[in-house]
Design a protein around this motif. Structure first.
Motif, PDB file in Angstrom:
ATOM      1  N   GLN A   1       0.888  -1.269  -0.091  1.00  0.00           N
ATOM      2  CA  GLN A   1      -0.040   0.031   0.204  1.00  0.00           C
ATOM      3  C   GLN A   1       0.789   1.308   0.024  1.00  0.00           C
ATOM      4  OE1 GLN A   1      -2.824  -0.062   3.119  1.00  0.00           O
ATOM      5  NE2 GLN A   1      -4.357  -1.192   1.984  1.00  0.00           N
ATOM      6  N   GLY A   2       1.887   1.174   0.893  1.00  0.00           N
ATOM      7  CA  GLY A   2       2.924   2.256   0.785  1.00  0.00           C
ATOM      8  C   GLY A   2       3.556   2.704  -0.722  1.00  0.00           C
TER       9      GLY A   2
ATOM     10  N   LEU B   1      -3.314   1.766 -12.653  1.00  0.00           N
ATOM     11  CA  LEU B   1      -2.946   0.902 -11.716  1.00  0.00           C
ATOM     12  C   LEU B   1      -4.400   0.484 -11.000  1.00  0.00           C
ATOM     13  CD1 LEU B   1      -0.422   0.661  -8.863  1.00  0.00           C
ATOM     14  CD2 LEU B   1      -2.850   0.748  -8.241  1.00  0.00           C
ATOM     15  N   HIS B   2      -5.007   1.759 -10.685  1.00  0.00           N
ATOM     16  CA  HIS B   2      -6.496   1.449 -10.097  1.00  0.00           C
ATOM     17  C   HIS B   2      -7.543   0.923 -11.103  1.00  0.00           C
ATOM     18  CE1 HIS B   2      -5.228   3.203  -6.204  1.00  0.00           C
ATOM     19  NE2 HIS B   2      -4.978   4.506  -6.777  1.00  0.00           N
ATOM     20  N   ARG B   3      -7.204   0.982 -12.436  1.00  0.00           N
ATOM     21  CA  ARG B   3      -8.396   0.648 -13.229  1.00  0.00           C
ATOM     22  C   ARG B   3      -7.978  -1.112 -13.460  1.00  0.00           C
ATOM     23  NH1 ARG B   3      -7.179   5.011 -16.482  1.00  0.00           N
ATOM     24  NH2 ARG B   3      -5.648   3.713 -17.829  1.00  0.00           N
ATOM     25  N   GLU B   4      -6.881  -1.291 -13.567  1.00  0.00           N
ATOM     26  CA  GLU B   4      -6.239  -2.696 -13.952  1.00  0.00           C
ATOM     27  C   GLU B   4      -5.549  -3.459 -12.948  1.00  0.00           C
ATOM     28  OE1 GLU B   4      -3.706  -2.353 -17.315  1.00  0.00           O
ATOM     29  OE2 GLU B   4      -4.974  -0.846 -18.427  1.00  0.00           O
ATOM     30  N   GLY B   5      -5.365  -2.891 -11.980  1.00  0.00           N
ATOM     31  CA  GLY B   5      -4.453  -3.564 -10.810  1.00  0.00           C
ATOM     32  C   GLY B   5      -5.669  -4.543  -9.938  1.00  0.00           C
ATOM     33  N   LEU B   6      -5.233  -5.688  -9.374  1.00  0.00           N
ATOM     34  CA  LEU B   6      -5.820  -6.516  -8.620  1.00  0.00           C
ATOM     35  C   LEU B   6      -5.552  -6.519  -7.249  1.00  0.00           C
ATOM     36  CD1 LEU B   6      -5.265  -9.776 -11.133  1.00  0.00           C
ATOM     37  CD2 LEU B   6      -6.996  -7.963 -11.323  1.00  0.00           C
ATOM     38  N   ILE B   7      -6.366  -6.200  -6.463  1.00  0.00           N
ATOM     39  CA  ILE B   7      -6.423  -5.891  -4.940  1.00  0.00           C
ATOM     40  C   ILE B   7      -6.410  -7.448  -4.462  1.00  0.00           C
ATOM     41  CG2 ILE B   7      -7.201  -4.896  -2.758  1.00  0.00           C
ATOM     42  CD1 ILE B   7      -7.887  -2.671  -4.450  1.00  0.00           C
ATOM     43  N   HIS B   8      -5.359  -7.766  -3.716  1.00  0.00           N
ATOM     44  CA  HIS B   8      -5.498  -9.427  -2.776  1.00  0.00           C
ATOM     45  C   HIS B   8      -5.467  -8.800  -1.551  1.00  0.00           C
ATOM     46  CE1 HIS B   8      -3.934 -11.888  -6.519  1.00  0.00           C
ATOM     47  NE2 HIS B   8      -4.676 -11.147  -6.822  1.00  0.00           N
ATOM     48  N   ASP B   9      -6.547  -9.470  -0.927  1.00  0.00           N
ATOM     49  CA  ASP B   9      -6.575  -9.552   0.764  1.00  0.00           C
ATOM     50  C   ASP B   9      -5.561 -10.601   1.279  1.00  0.00           C
ATOM     51  OD1 ASP B   9      -8.549  -7.671   0.053  1.00  0.00           O
ATOM     52  OD2 ASP B   9     -10.261  -9.049   0.358  1.00  0.00           O
ATOM     53  N   GLY B  10      -5.254 -11.619   0.393  1.00  0.00           N
ATOM     54  CA  GLY B  10      -4.357 -12.690   1.398  1.00  0.00           C
ATOM     55  C   GLY B  10      -3.675 -13.374   0.318  1.00  0.00           C
ATOM     56  N   ILE B  11      -3.052 -14.665   0.706  1.00  0.00           N
ATOM     57  CA  ILE B  11      -2.073 -15.469   0.128  1.00  0.00           C
ATOM     58  C   ILE B  11      -2.681 -16.885   0.424  1.00  0.00           C
ATOM     59  CG2 ILE B  11      -0.346 -13.956  -0.455  1.00  0.00           C
ATOM     60  CD1 ILE B  11       1.261 -15.311   1.844  1.00  0.00           C
ATOM     61  N   GLU B  12      -2.179 -18.075  -0.348  1.00  0.00           N
ATOM     62  CA  GLU B  12      -2.485 -19.464   0.136  1.00  0.00           C
ATOM     63  C   GLU B  12      -1.058 -19.907   0.136  1.00  0.00           C
ATOM     64  OE1 GLU B  12      -6.430 -21.233  -1.412  1.00  0.00           O
ATOM     65  OE2 GLU B  12      -5.092 -20.443  -3.294  1.00  0.00           O
TER      66      GLU B  12
ATOM     67  N   THR C   1      -4.189  -7.740   9.511  1.00  0.00           N
ATOM     68  CA  THR C   1      -3.639  -6.224   9.515  1.00  0.00           C
ATOM     69  C   THR C   1      -4.509  -5.084   9.657  1.00  0.00           C
ATOM     70  OG1 THR C   1      -3.554  -6.024   7.319  1.00  0.00           O
ATOM     71  CG2 THR C   1      -1.773  -7.053   8.001  1.00  0.00           C
ATOM     72  N   GLY C   2      -5.827  -5.423  10.149  1.00  0.00           N
ATOM     73  CA  GLY C   2      -6.740  -4.445  10.240  1.00  0.00           C
ATOM     74  C   GLY C   2      -7.176  -3.623   8.914  1.00  0.00           C
ATOM     75  N   GLY C   3      -7.340  -4.228   7.857  1.00  0.00           N
ATOM     76  CA  GLY C   3      -7.715  -3.704   6.563  1.00  0.00           C
ATOM     77  C   GLY C   3      -6.623  -3.609   5.454  1.00  0.00           C
ATOM     78  N   LYS C   4      -5.464  -3.722   5.797  1.00  0.00           N
ATOM     79  CA  LYS C   4      -4.344  -3.726   4.651  1.00  0.00           C
ATOM     80  C   LYS C   4      -4.366  -4.716   3.694  1.00  0.00           C
ATOM     81  CE  LYS C   4      -1.282  -1.138   7.756  1.00  0.00           C
ATOM     82  NZ  LYS C   4       0.116  -1.069   8.234  1.00  0.00           N
ATOM     83  N   THR C   5      -3.878  -4.275   2.405  1.00  0.00           N
ATOM     84  CA  THR C   5      -4.024  -5.254   1.439  1.00  0.00           C
ATOM     85  C   THR C   5      -2.670  -5.100   0.500  1.00  0.00           C
ATOM     86  OG1 THR C   5      -5.232  -3.782  -0.095  1.00  0.00           O
ATOM     87  CG2 THR C   5      -6.574  -5.195   1.157  1.00  0.00           C
TER      88      THR C   5
ATOM     89  N   THR D   1      -0.371 -12.923  11.863  1.00  0.00           N
ATOM     90  CA  THR D   1      -0.474 -11.595  11.799  1.00  0.00           C
ATOM     91  C   THR D   1       0.936 -11.058  11.533  1.00  0.00           C
ATOM     92  OG1 THR D   1      -2.034 -11.319  13.665  1.00  0.00           O
ATOM     93  CG2 THR D   1      -0.721  -9.380  13.328  1.00  0.00           C
ATOM     94  N   SER D   2       2.086 -11.682  12.154  1.00  0.00           N
ATOM     95  CA  SER D   2       3.389 -11.483  11.665  1.00  0.00           C
ATOM     96  C   SER D   2       3.955 -11.478  10.342  1.00  0.00           C
ATOM     97  CB  SER D   2       4.203 -12.385  12.748  1.00  0.00           C
ATOM     98  OG  SER D   2       5.840 -11.957  12.086  1.00  0.00           O
ATOM     99  N   LEU D   3       3.317 -12.558   9.619  1.00  0.00           N
ATOM    100  CA  LEU D   3       3.412 -12.793   8.375  1.00  0.00           C
ATOM    101  C   LEU D   3       2.906 -11.618   7.549  1.00  0.00           C
ATOM    102  CD1 LEU D   3       3.708 -15.901   6.070  1.00  0.00           C
ATOM    103  CD2 LEU D   3       2.072 -14.038   5.396  1.00  0.00           C
ATOM    104  N   SER D   4       1.431 -11.425   7.940  1.00  0.00           N
ATOM    105  CA  SER D   4       0.826 -10.473   7.076  1.00  0.00           C
ATOM    106  C   SER D   4       1.212  -8.975   7.176  1.00  0.00           C
ATOM    107  CB  SER D   4      -0.776 -10.596   7.505  1.00  0.00           C
ATOM    108  OG  SER D   4      -1.245 -11.990   7.636  1.00  0.00           O
ATOM    109  N   GLU D   5       1.702  -8.679   8.356  1.00  0.00           N
ATOM    110  CA  GLU D   5       2.278  -7.369   8.478  1.00  0.00           C
ATOM    111  C   GLU D   5       3.538  -7.126   7.614  1.00  0.00           C
ATOM    112  OE1 GLU D   5       1.122  -6.420  13.380  1.00  0.00           O
ATOM    113  OE2 GLU D   5       3.141  -7.107  12.713  1.00  0.00           O
TER     114      GLU D   5
END
Length: 390
Positions: A50-51, A65-76, A92-96, A379-383
């Motif tokens: 996000q930064g 980027l905002h038109r074509e980029g894919l927002i991902h909430d997680g990984i497998e 992470t309280g909403g970070k993607t 949480t540690s991995l996600s942060e």
């Protein structure tokens, strides 16, 4: 010629720095050894923190980027034949993260630079930063057989691991830390839909695999291979067969294959050069550090370096303060080493090493089982994956 800042290298780091400086009213010229088409032809990673996205927004280079980029909430995470989803947004309280190819980022930044009327000199041979240990640095280069010189206040070395910027620093002033991993990634880019809506990181007895993407119709896949291997040893069919072996049955069945657009083997290394400032010469991005791609940190680390450096130069010109310049290396390196740790950890946990015995293999599985069953570990991995704060 004269300018305030000469930027060596027109990859994403150099271009983003140039646009940030432009927004701060700081004059700059980019000097690039290659031509524009060569730079746009390089296939690189595409997971943006996000930064990084915010910085692209700040310089007016995020519309596509905002038109074509894919927002991902997680990984497998896939191990022992079973996939486990990590919900990074919840942890992470909403970070993607946003999936958007580095080539596209570069293209957008090039377009923004043209629109801003800032100068980029392509096909510059024998680029040399000089006198950066004093008050009057300069950069020389040769173009069309003629030697040119640009006088400046500061030089930013954004020219990558093999660039001239770090090589111009006296060896006694530089300390390097390196770990070379005993394997590479064989990567294939194909015009096929991704096998999964989110990235799959697979730990398998045959070696690591990654299922990634550039869009909803273009996929990027990797399998761990030997450093002695060569792409000519791999037909497309051989690659797809090997990838299937490392996936769970459902993903293997769903995998859509097709001709490769690009196929290459990338070695993996961790590398850091300290410090990142030498008088009036600054290193940023791959010129100062390399991370294995397992943690998706390379481009994002370059962006955070550039953020710190642009802020430091803004302070130098606007506030007449050297505090930011003096603190640049320490601030950047603090974040660099955290990303190095995370990338090393992900690599160590998911790859097959030549000396992996049964004990080490069980430790990897135990680590993964703990990771997917512990909220603190998740949480540690996600942060780290979504990006630590600047």
């Amino acid at each position: 010629m004269r300018t305030q800042v000469v930027i060596i290298g027109s990859g994403p780091a150099g271009l983003l720095l140039g646009q940030l400086l432009h927004t701060y009213g700081v004059d700059n010229i980019i000097v690039e050894r290659k031509d524009r088409d060569y730079i746009l032809g390089r296939i690189r990673a595409g997971v943006l923190e996000q930064g990084t996205v915010r910085l692209l927004e700040d310089v007016g280079a995020a519309a596509r980027l905002h038109r074509e980029g894919l927002i991902h909430d997680g990984i497998e995470l896939l191990f022992d034949g079973v996939r486990h989803r990590i919900d990074m947004k919840e942890a992470t309280g909403g970070k993607t993260v946003t999936v958007y190819g580095q080539t596209e980022v570069t293209h957008d930044l090039m377009d923004a630079r043209v629109a801003a009327g800032r100068q980029t000199i392509y096909n510059a041979d024998q680029v040399t930063p000089l006198d950066f240990d004093g008050p009057s640095p300069r950069v020389t280069y040769v173009k069309d057989g003629v030697t040119h010189e640009i006088a400046c206040d500061y030089i930013a070395g954004c020219d990558g691991f093999h660039g001239v910027s770090r090589q111009s620093v006296p060896a006694a002033a530089l300390k390097e830390f390196e770990r070379v991993y005993p394997f590479g990634w064989l990567g294939v880019l194909s015009e096929t839909p991704p096998v999964s809506p989110e990235l799959i990181y697979a730990r398998h007895a045959r070696g690591f695999a990654l299922c990634s993407m550039r869009s909803l119709t273009r996929s990027r896949y990797y399998v761990q291979c030997s450093l002695e291997d060569h792409v000519d040893n791999w037909s497309d069919d051989q690659f797809w067969d090997e990838l299937r072996r490392r996936l769970d049955p459902e993903a293997a069945e769903a995998l859509v294959t097709g001709p490769s657009i690009e196929k290459s083997i990338a070695p993996l290394r961790s590398f850091v050069a300290e410090p990142m400032r030498f008088g009036r010469l600054f290193l940023a991005g791959d010129a100062a550090h390399i991370v294995p791609p397992t943690g998706a940190k390379g481009l994002n680390l370059a962006a955070s370096d550039v953020h710190y450096l642009a802020e430091a130069l803004r302070e130098a010109y606007t506030d007449k303060s050297s505090a930011g310049v003096d603190a640049y290396s320490a601030r950047a390196l603090a974040r660099v080493w955290k990303a190095e740790r995370f990338s090393w950890w992900m690599t160590s946990m998911l790859h097959r090493f030549d000396d992996t015995d049964e004990f080490s293999s069980r430790i990897q599985i135990a680590e993964l089982n703990y990771l997917v069953s512990s909220r603190a570990a998740t949480t540690s991995l996600s942060e780290n994956y979504v990006g630590l704060p600047y």
